[in-house]
Each structure stands twice: as C-alpha cells, then as structure tokens.
Write an enzyme that holds these catalytic residues in place. Structure first.
Site: not given
Ligand code: NAD
Length: 509
Positions: A194, A269, A303, A402
């Site tokens: 997906k 992750e 990331c 973030e």
C-alpha cells in the site's frame, strides 16, 4: 543516465512518460491482474512542481484489500517452497528491469514527489541494488544455528513468516519500497503493498516490473488508497502475518493498535530529529559540507536528515555564519533540472506546515538567518526557501519536533555532557552524526547518544549488510543484511535425540 541529461531533455522525456501515466492511470494489481478498485472510485495525484494533475489513482476499499490478501495467501505456499536459487534468478531479472527503466522511474519519481532528479536517478539504481543484494542471500536465508548437547542435536532453520503488508511513505517511495519488498520476496514471503496516496506513481511500475521478471501471480500485489481506510484494513487483515511500515511515529502507534487483535509482527521505520554534533577540533570544512548535505538534500524530507546542528561554543559563530551563507546559495528550482538542489515540497499542506515552523522560530525567539517564503522564479508549486535558524534553545518546538523540510535548527554547547544531554532530549532516536578528531570522545559520544545509527566524521553512507533502524519513537526493529530476514522469517528449533536419554515414566513407577 537521467542525471547527466539537460533540463530540457528531462522535460521532453517526462512529458512522454507523463502522457503514458495520465492515459493509463494508477490502478491496483491483484493476483497478477491490473484493475480498477471494486467501486471504480479514483483520487488524483498532483505534481508538486505546479500542483497539476498527473493521473487518476484507484481509490480502494476493504474489499480490494481482501482480494489482495487472499491472493497473497494463496500464492504463499508455492513461493515459499520454491528453491532459493530460482527466487534469486527472478529477483536478479527484476533488478535488471529496474535498471533498464531507471530513467523513466527517476523522472516520474521527481514529477510525483518533487525530489530533485540528481538524487532520484541514484535512488532508482539503489532500488535495483537492493534486489540484487537480497537475491544473493535468498538461498542461505533459511540457514540457522547448530546447537548440539550430549543427548540432543538442536538446530534451527528459518522459514518465511507468510504474507506481508508493506506500507510506505511519500518522500522517496520507490527506493524505500524496494528496501522492504526485496528482502520479503527473497525470504519467500508474498506481499501486499500500500503506497502513500501522495506519490503512488512509481509503485505501479515496480509491481509491473516484478510480474515481467517472472514473479508468479499473487506474490506481489498493489492496492492504492488512503491510509485510514485501506492501510488500516491491511494492518487488520487476518491473512497478513507482519507489517513493514515506514512513516510517521503517530501512524506507527495506530498500526500497533490496529494489528493487536491479530497479533501482527511489526517493523517500524518512523520519524527523526537527528543531531549533528560538531566539536571545535573537527575538520570544520568537511563537517560543514556534511551538515548541509544531510539537511538540504532530498528537500529535507528525509528520515535520517541532520535536522539539529549542535556546535561547540568556540567555533559556533564562525561555523553558523559560514553555514548561513551557504544556505542562501542552495539552488532551489524545478526538480527535473539536474542543477536543482532543493525542489518543491510534496503538497500544499506540507508546505504550510514547514512555513508555520519558520514563523514559529521567530515567535520562539531564535534567530532566522534565511528561509521561508517563496523563492524567486518559483511562482507556482510548493517551493520554500531553505531555512536556517540559529541560537535556538533545545526545549523549543523547532528543536524538538520533526519538521521534515529544508529547515535546520542550530544551537551551541560547551561540554561533551551538555552536547549529549541536548542530543538525547528529544523523543526520537534514529541517527546521529559526530564530528571530532578525538577518537576517545567520538567513541564515548557514539555509545551514549540515543540513536540506532551513528556516523562519526561522515554523512549517511549506507552499507547494505549493516543494521538500519531507530530507537525511542524512531522505530522498532532493524533492516539490512540478515536483520531483514529475522523479521520476514520465523526461526524454528528442531531437537533430535542422539540416543536413549532418560524419559520420566509417569504412571509406570
Ligand atoms: P504517514 O505515516 O502519514 O504515512 C505513511 C503511510 O502510512 C502512507 O502510505 C499512509 O497512507 C499510511 N497510513 C496512514 N494512516 C494509516 C493507518 N491508520 N493505518 C495504516 N496505514 C496508514 O507518513 P508520511 O507523511 O507519508 O511520511 C513521512 C514520515 O515518514 C516522516 O515522519 C518520516 O520521518 C518518516 N520516514 C521514516 C523513515 C525511516 O527509515 N525511519 C524513512 C522515510 C520516512
């Protein structure tokens, strides 16, 4: 290679690829068949370059997920039973096909994500490298340990866990998907993928190339749609044995809850707020290049980006002044231009989010040296000037959260202990970068910093056998080399009696 072509050549090539995608759309691929969603509904994917429509994308429902999971379930026994060499050969062919199509993949990836072509050209090739790397290990992945005792031979084998749900984010979708799908297939698992709804174009190419390479029907399935509906249904499906997820920490938390009733194995992750710690004795020129590269490459939508710059007091002013100058010279522009270093952000919502953090820097009392607002010459699209903010306090939101854009927050420190305290003061723990010529200091910092991966005097240079992953809210589990197989496979212990060892005779004494 696409990266060596001119802007004009890239625009000409992408126009043709875009026309093809626009005519075909992005559909689901279930049991080897490319098809619309059950309802026939679609949504649109836009290009961050100018927010024009690239194509219609199948908007799936639970029914589509059911069909894909059933296909993956049916295909699993035969794929798992195939000898490793045959799987290896198919995956090698898969890697060859990715390389043959690398230009198309990288240009469409740039168009769909806004990521500069200079990085996407390499990302497509890295996708092929991922397949070769794990294909080479497909035969041995089942091997375990020999654990003999005097009376029993214990040995372990690894067996593929079953159908896997792979859920990926929008930032560098092609490469990230191969990083999950390649080891899963090499291990003998089947997959339902997906992709992110904001950049679904290259996932269709990835699945089609897999079929062309010889993957049997049902081994790799693609279902498009929104996370809250089809992503959720995938994580809840009883046929799916494990979820490999890359995305935000808050989504990881939801997936854990959604997967709890069926006891899903999860590999996460997640986000990061990674420190780059620069000591006064470091090679400051190299540290400067690395800090800039690790924050402003891939639009900062990365990331492992070094989003917090911690500089030792004696060199803080000099280092941040030099960095501020460089940031104003970063080339922002059309991602298809090989000269472009920072392209447009994924969508208008994300652009507003990053801009809000630019405004917040000023509100929180930090010093903005550059950034925010629309760059000259970028009248349409989701462009923002690369941002550098200094003199931040470690507790500020701009130093804690973030931001996931071309935005670097700098602060100073005076001692190793203070550097460590600041580095470890966030909820995340993915990567850390340490710059110093003092080996003892570097090693001590590396052992104490809360991160899954530490680079000393280096930027993020990946080695595929090395473990990749984070601690705290940055993730659960490790990828890379054999670590990937530990996730996609079950370890089974087999004990064989070597003779007539004692057995208690209950009921006979
Ligand atoms: P996201 O969490 O919003 O979405 C990721 C995927 O999850 C998408 O496919 C989405 O449709 C799906 N999803 C959303 N809700 C879901 C639900 N309830 N159930 C199942 N699936 C659901 O993340 P994003 O905005 O696409 O990506 C950016 C994030 O990804 C950043 O936080 C970034 O740090 C992280 N990221 C981490 C790594 C890493 O290796 N640690 C790598 C790349 C990106």
């Amino acid at each position: 290679m696409a990266e060596k072509k001119t802007f004009e050549a890239n625009v000409t090539a992408v126009t043709q690829y875009r026309a093809e995608v626009s005519a075909r759309g992005v559909k689901n691929i279930i049991n080897g068949v490319r098809k619309d969603s059950v309802t026939g509904k679609t949504f649109r994917t836009l290009s961050p370059i100018d927010n024009t429509i690239i194509c219609e994308v199948a908007e799936s429902t639970t029914e589509d997920i059911d069909a894909a999971c059933q296909a993956a379930w049916n295909a699993f026994p035969a794929w798992a039973a195939l000898d490793g060499k045959t799987r290896r050969n198919i995956l090698y062919r898969y890697a060859d096909l990715i390389e043959e199509n690398a230009e198309k993949i990288s240009l469409l990836e740039s168009l769909d994500t806004g990521q500069p072509i200079r990085f996407m050209a390499k990302a497509a090739l890295r996708g092929a490298a991922n397949f070769r790397f794990f294909a080479d290990r497909a035969e041995e992945a089942q091997n375990g340990l020999s654990l003999p005792t005097n009376d029993h031979l214990n040995y372990t084998i690894r067996q593929p866990i079953g159908p896997i749900g792979v859920i990926t984010p929008w930032n560098t979708p092609f490469m990230l998907s191969t990083w999950k799908i390649a080891p899963a297939l090499a291990a003998g698992c089947t997959v339902v993928h997906k992709p992110a709804e904001l950049s679904p174009v290259t996932a269709q190419i990835l699945t089609e190339l897999g079929l062309e390479a010889g993957l049997p029907a049902g081994v790799l399935n693609l279902v498009n749609g929104y996370g809250e509906t089809v992503g959720k249904a995938l994580t809840e499906h009883v046929h799916i044995k494990a979820i490999a997820f890359v995305g935000e920490s808050s989504t990881g938390s939801l997936i854990m809850q959604q997967g709890a009733p069926t006891l899903k194995r999860v590999h996460f992750e997640l986000g990061g707020k990674n420190p780059v710690i620069v000591f006064a004795d470091a090679d400051l020129d190299r540290a400067l290049d690395a800090a800039i590269f690790m924050k402003y490459s891939l639009n900062g939508e990365r990331c492992t980006s070094s989003s917090r710059l911690l500089v030792e007091k004696p060199v803080y002013e000099e280092f941040t002044t030099r960095l501020a100058e460089r940031v104003t010279q970063i080339k922002v522009g059309n991602p298809l231009d090989p000269e472009t270093e920072v392209g447009p952000l994924i969508d208008t919502g994300h652009l507003s989010k990053v801009q809000r953090y630019v405004d917040l820097a000023v509100e929180e009392g930090a010093t903005k040296t550059s950034g925010g607002g629309r760059p000259d010459g970028c009248e349409t699209g989701n462009y923002i000037n690369p941002t550098f903010v200094k003199d931040a306090d470690p507790t500020m939101r701009i130093a804690q959260e973030e931001i996931f854009g071309p935005y670097l927050t700098a602060m100073s420190f005076e001692t190793d202990a203070e550097a460590l305290e600041i580095a470890n003061s966030v909820n995340y723990g993915l990567a850390a970068y340490i710059w110093t010529k003092d080996v003892t200091r570097a090693v001590n910092m590396a052992h104490k910093v809360e991160a899954g991966m530490v680079w000393i005097n280096s930027q993020n240079v990946r080695h595929l056998p090395a473990p990749f992953g984070g601690v705290k809210q940055s993730g659960i589990g490790r990828d890379g080399g054999d670590y990937s197989f530990d996730f996609y496979m079950e370890t089974k212990n087999i004990a064989i009696a070597m003779g007539d060892h004692s057995i208690s005779k209950l009921g006979a004494e």
